[in-house]
Write an enzyme that holds these catalytic residues in place. Structure first.
Site, PDB file in Angstrom:
ATOM      1  N   ARG A  41      11.540  12.618  11.079  1.00  0.00           N
ATOM      2  CA  ARG A  41      12.358  11.839  10.156  1.00  0.00           C
ATOM      3  C   ARG A  41      11.765  11.783   8.746  1.00  0.00           C
ATOM      4  O   ARG A  41      12.496  11.799   7.755  1.00  0.00           O
ATOM      5  CB  ARG A  41      12.486  10.408  10.717  1.00  0.00           C
TER       6      ARG A  41
ATOM      7  N   PRO B 168       0.820  -1.211   0.000  1.00  0.00           N
ATOM      8  CA  PRO B 168       0.000   0.000   0.000  1.00  0.00           C
ATOM      9  C   PRO B 168       0.856   1.264   0.000  1.00  0.00           C
ATOM     10  O   PRO B 168       1.872   1.332   0.690  1.00  0.00           O
ATOM     11  CB  PRO B 168      -0.810  -0.103   1.291  1.00  0.00           C
ATOM     12  N   GLU B 169       0.446   2.248  -0.773  1.00  0.00           N
ATOM     13  CA  GLU B 169       1.169   3.513  -0.822  1.00  0.00           C
ATOM     14  C   GLU B 169       0.352   4.567  -0.065  1.00  0.00           C
ATOM     15  O   GLU B 169      -0.703   4.261   0.486  1.00  0.00           O
ATOM     16  CB  GLU B 169       1.439   3.889  -2.281  1.00  0.00           C
TER      17      GLU B 169
ATOM     18  N   ASN C   2       6.151   2.059  -5.116  1.00  0.00           N
ATOM     19  CA  ASN C   2       6.623   1.606  -6.424  1.00  0.00           C
ATOM     20  C   ASN C   2       5.721   1.988  -7.598  1.00  0.00           C
ATOM     21  O   ASN C   2       6.202   2.281  -8.688  1.00  0.00           O
ATOM     22  CB  ASN C   2       6.811   0.085  -6.386  1.00  0.00           C
TER      23      ASN C   2
ATOM     24  N   LYS D 159       3.505   6.297   4.924  1.00  0.00           N
ATOM     25  CA  LYS D 159       2.919   4.956   4.977  1.00  0.00           C
ATOM     26  C   LYS D 159       2.600   4.529   6.410  1.00  0.00           C
ATOM     27  O   LYS D 159       2.420   3.339   6.681  1.00  0.00           O
ATOM     28  CB  LYS D 159       3.876   3.955   4.321  1.00  0.00           C
TER      29      LYS D 159
ATOM     30  N   ARG E 180      13.716  -3.157  -5.589  1.00  0.00           N
ATOM     31  CA  ARG E 180      12.347  -3.015  -6.089  1.00  0.00           C
ATOM     32  C   ARG E 180      12.396  -2.893  -7.609  1.00  0.00           C
ATOM     33  O   ARG E 180      13.328  -2.323  -8.158  1.00  0.00           O
ATOM     34  CB  ARG E 180      11.657  -1.783  -5.488  1.00  0.00           C
TER      35      ARG E 180
END
Ligand SMILES: [Zn+2]
Length: 302
Positions: free
Chosen positions: A151, A2-3, A196, A51, A288
């Site tokens: 971060r 999942p993005e 991706n 995410k 990836r």
């Protein structure tokens, strides 16, 4: 995996379903040991950044969920189903009663791009959630969540996806980097939420070589890509379906895009580019798979 679109979508749905209500939280397999610290408390807020999901049950009681590659939420209506499989956690409102109409559990969605997005349950009608397969499900302090925010790079879907975070830190990071833009787009510390599918499709839509070093990317092109990402990812929140092709570029330019027409390059290796007819290429990049069109994205010459 999942993005950001998917993560923000869950946050939005779960906010509408449960925020402001006292929740039961349990872990039938015992794999989320801190369920007792949350059980019976009011869910105050559901946060999404990149995410990451954060379910806030009070001070220093943030349930952090990262779905990782295989994690997914299942939603459904009362009564609660028997715990099945590697059920990490489930939650439901205190006092929720079984519905008299037939229970409609939403299905688990295996492959995001092939999902037609049909979900029978409106967020207001969701009674319970089940979480399976996340890469993280743990109890975080407020300080730990704050560290995460520090971060992570800017998220195109922050602020309800209206304008996203201020992208300046990401632009600065990219402008000095020797890493390829394809890798940089996936670095959550640079930009949060792109995975991706979106990285491949954003690069294609920008007609940009994935192998440009960050410092070689023209600032105006980067800015345009960020501006493209916001509505594109926002659209992916609607029904879990990521459609990145413009209708004029699809073989069937009217009506809903066919399943095989939703992307320009992602998972289309060996197939002809919708625009120029050249075979889409793929290659492993930092673990990836990257997909691109050598002609449209100008990598043929190099
Ligand atoms: Zn092409």
């Amino acid at each position: 995996m999942p993005e950001g679109n998917e993560i923000h979508r869950w946050a939005e749905r779960h906010t509408r379903a449960f925020v402001g209500r006292k929740m039961h939280v349990d872990s039938p397999t015992g794999r989320f040991a801190d369920a007792d610290a949350l059980d019976g408390r009011k869910l105050e807020e559901v946060r999404a950044k990149g995410k990451h999901l954060g379910y806030v049950f009070g001070k220093d009681r943030v349930l952090h969920v990262h779905l990782g590659r295989y994690g997914d939420w299942t939603e459904g209506q009362m009564p609660l189903p028997e715990p099945k499989g590697a059920l990490r956690l489930r939650m439901w409102p205190v006092g929720a009663k079984a519905r008299t109409d037939a229970a409609k559990a939403s299905v688990r969605h295996g492959w995001y791009s092939e999902d037609d997005g049909s979900n029978p349950v409106a967020p207001e009608d969701v009674d319970w959630l089940e979480l399976r397969g996340p890469s993280d499900c743990s109890l975080w302090s407020d300080a730990k969540w704050a560290e995460l925010l520090k971060r992570l790079g800017p998220d195109p879907l922050s602020n309800d996806g209206v304008e996203g975070d201020d992208p300046a830190p990401a632009f600065a990071e990219i402008a000095k980097s020797k890493m390829t833009i394809a890798q940089l787009l996936m670095e959550q510390d640079v930009i949060a939420g792109i995975g991706n599918i979106y990285r491949a499709e954003l690069l294609y839509r920008a007609r940009m070589s994935p192998f440009l070093e960050g410092r070689e990317v023209p600032p105006a092109a980067l800015k345009a890509m960020w501006k493209d990402a916001i509505p594109l990812m926002k659209a992916g929140m609607v029904d879990r379906r990521i459609v990145t092709t413009r209708s004029k570029d699809r073989p069937h330019s009217t009506g809903k895009p066919l399943k095989e027409e939703v992307h320009y390059v992602y998972r289309r290796a060996g197939k002809p580019c919708w625009v120029c007819g050249t075979k889409i290429l793929k290659k492993d990049l930092a673990g990836r798979t990257l997909y691109w069109c050598p002609v449209c994205q100008g990598t043929d010459a190099s």
